[in-house]
Design a protein around this motif. Structure first.
Motif: not given
Ligand SMILES: NC(=O)c1ccc[n+]([C@@H]2O[C@H](COP(=O)([O-])OP(=O)(O)OC[C@H]3O[C@@H](n4cnc5c(N)ncnc54)[C@H](O)[C@@H]3O)[C@@H](O)[C@H]2O)c1
Length: 341
Positions: A1-6, A197-201
């Motif tokens: 997920m991009s920072d913008g989307k976050r 980010r890797v294991n629980a996005p």
């Protein structure tokens, strides 16, 4: 997920708001925790708040409900976050009370000061402070992460401090137990960024670093460690307090005992009443930060000044005159007279 989307979903309703969500707030009986509960509820977010003082968190829940829109549920729970069994019980209680199988936001806010000196303060007090400020955050992350994952869009918000950036309160004012725990909270939160980010996005983490915020943390800390108030000090304790204040340049020679007691009371009240940022303002900054998707949330100009200073001059972090030589504030003397515990 991009920072913008976050950032878009950070709030974390579809429109970036907290409305319709379920938040957990620890240390909800006072200060920033109480204000977080009130503001979340006013914005349509149901909240399960805990505190180790059942009465104060029940008051918070009643205050928050009074200003909340219909349909919002606010519950208060007794829980000492430094005891994992109590955190597990809190989880079970709140899921039942809110009829939920997940939580959307967790504010790990509970904290105390104390055991400023590793050298002279008691080991029991040092470990108590560390247990609340570090293990409390750790247990809440352990217990609530699966429920944040189950949310599909969870946010874990851990409260550190400027003492997670700067392990001192200025000349003559050590702050070892608190700083050690707050560095741990900051390090853990930063380490989780990549792990999530890797294991629980579907979960993100934010770390809050307040400077001086006007709350009752000095009084609450004193009570948490079972220390008497200014009026109840023994002769020995009064002599110790006198020596400490004199050493800090806050007390002249020959001051009467009553005046020493009054000076101590003024320090506690002044920390709350003369702060540059109120608890309500701090909570608003924290919620704005979460809504914006920020991963680090600095509260107050003093926090920003210290953050910039230690980054600009890492080798001068504990050479206070040099550290703040080209900055107007905070002056060590101001931090000294109104600092965190
Ligand atoms: N006030 C400041 O200047 C400042 C600055 C930096 C960081 N902080 C941090 O912000 C957070 C909130 O502090 P505050 O200033 O609002 O303090 P506060 O004393 O007003 O509120 C903290 C609440 O946490 C509760 N609490 C303490 N230990 C607990 C435990 N083991 N289990 C459950 N509840 C517990 C207290 O009873 C109290 O209601 C703390 O983590 C503190 O370290 C405060």
């Amino acid at each position: 997920m991009s920072d913008g989307k976050r950032a878009e979903t950070a709030g974390n309703g579809a429109d970036g708001s907290f409305s319709g969500k379920l938040a957990v707030v620890t240390g909800g009986g006072s200060g920033m925790g109480r204000e977080l509960v009130r503001q979340l509820a006013a914005q349509g977010c149901s909240v399960a708040a805990c505190d180790w003082h059942a009465g104060t968190v029940a008051q918070t829940a009643a205050m928050a409900l009074a200003d909340a829109p219909p349909g919002v549920r606010v519950t208060g729970h007794a829980c000492d976050v430094s005891d994992e069994a109590q955190v597990l019980r809190f989880r079970d209680e709140l899921l039942q009370a809110h009829g939920s199988d997940h939580v959307d936001l967790v504010f790990s806010n509970a904290g105390i000061g104390g055991a400023a000196s590793f050298v002279t303060d008691s080991r029991a007090e040092w470990e108590r402070t560390f247990a609340v400020d570090w293990w409390g955050v750790y247990y809440c992350a352990r217990v609530f992460l699966p429920l944040l994952i189950a949310s599909g869009n969870g946010v874990l918000v851990n409260t550190s401090s400027v003492n997670g950036l700067w392990a001192s309160l200025g000349p003559g004012v050590p702050n070892t137990a608190y700083s050690t725990a707050k560095f741990a909270v900051r390090g853990f939160s930063e380490a989780l960024i990549e792990d999530l980010r890797v294991n629980a996005p579907q979960v993100r983490v934010a770390v809050v670093m307040p400077g001086h915020v006007g709350t009752d943390i000095l009084v609450n800390t004193r009570r948490a460690h079972g220390h008497p108030g200014p009026q109840d000090l023994s002769d020995t304790q009064l002599a110790d307090a006198r020596a400490r204040l004199t050493g800090l340049g806050l007390l002249g020679a020959g001051v009467a005992d009553d005046e020493v007691r009054q000076r101590l009371a003024r320090l506690e009240n002044g920390f709350r009443d003369n702060a540059p940022v109120s608890a309500a303002q701090a909570a608003a900054v924290i919620l704005d930060g979460v809504r914006s998707g920020a991963w680090r949330i600095l509260v107050g100009e003093d926090a920003k000044v210290i953050d910039e200073a230690v980054r600009a001059k890492p080798d001068a972090t504990y050479d206070y005159a040099e550290l703040f030589s080209d900055m107007p504030q905070p002056q060590p003397q101001e931090r000294r007279s109104s600092s965190e515990p």
